[in-house]
Write a protein that holds these residues in place. Structure first.
Motif, PDB file in Angstrom:
ATOM      1  N   LEU A  13       0.817  -1.213   0.000  1.00 20.87           N
ATOM      2  CA  LEU A  13       0.000   0.000   0.000  1.00 20.87           C
ATOM      3  C   LEU A  13       0.852   1.265   0.000  1.00 20.87           C
ATOM      4  O   LEU A  13       0.358   2.341  -0.298  1.00 20.87           O
ATOM      5  CB  LEU A  13      -0.932   0.006   1.213  1.00 20.87           C
ATOM      6  N   VAL A  18      -0.550   7.524  -2.366  1.00 22.28           N
ATOM      7  CA  VAL A  18      -1.586   7.869  -1.387  1.00 22.28           C
ATOM      8  C   VAL A  18      -0.906   7.985  -0.027  1.00 22.28           C
ATOM      9  O   VAL A  18      -0.316   7.019   0.461  1.00 22.28           O
ATOM     10  CB  VAL A  18      -2.697   6.793  -1.341  1.00 22.28           C
ATOM     11  N   ARG A  23      -5.365   7.680   3.420  1.00 24.26           N
ATOM     12  CA  ARG A  23      -5.942   6.356   3.627  1.00 24.26           C
ATOM     13  C   ARG A  23      -6.805   6.342   4.885  1.00 24.26           C
ATOM     14  O   ARG A  23      -7.871   5.730   4.916  1.00 24.26           O
ATOM     15  CB  ARG A  23      -4.844   5.302   3.750  1.00 24.26           C
TER      16      ARG A  23
END
Length: 124
Positions: A13, A18, A23
């Motif tokens: 991730l 991001v 998140r």
């Protein structure tokens, strides 16, 4: 919220562009949806009670908003704790302790109002 840490996919991730705060912010709409559902249930129950024969008056809006706002606040605190604490066991345990700690305090304590068992200790 903790699934990526439990299954060690957090490093995957980290590849997209991001930021971690984004998140975290992406989980908050799910909390708002549950609070909205709680509001609908509270409004439905209040309407049901008001339509019963012999019902007098109506519920003040402030009292009707307490349930959904409590769900919203608890969910936001849960998302924050999940972001700060890496254990799937610690965050729910902290929330339970926050709910039941006022019950163990003094009877005259100012924090006792937030306890789930506060209604049983009301004096007439």
């Amino acid at each position: 919220m903790l699934c990526s840490r439990r299954h060690d996919t957090d490093r995957h991730l980290a590849v997209p562009v991001v930021q971690p705060w984004r998140r975290t912010a992406a989980h908050l709409p799910s909390v708002a949806a549950v609070a909205l559902l709680t509001g609908v249930c509270v409004a439905g129950q209040s309407t049901w009670e008001a339509l019963e024969p012999g019902a007098v008056g109506r519920g003040p809006p402030g009292e009707l908003l307490v349930g959904p706002l409590y769900v919203l606040l608890s969910g936001a605190v849960g998302v924050l704790l999940a972001r700060l604490v890496a254990s799937a066991f610690t965050a729910p345990l902290l929330i339970v302790l926050c709910l039941f700690a006022p019950m163990a305090s003094d009877e005259d304590s100012a924090a006792r109002w937030s306890s789930p068992g506060a209604c049983s200790s009301w004096r007439s």
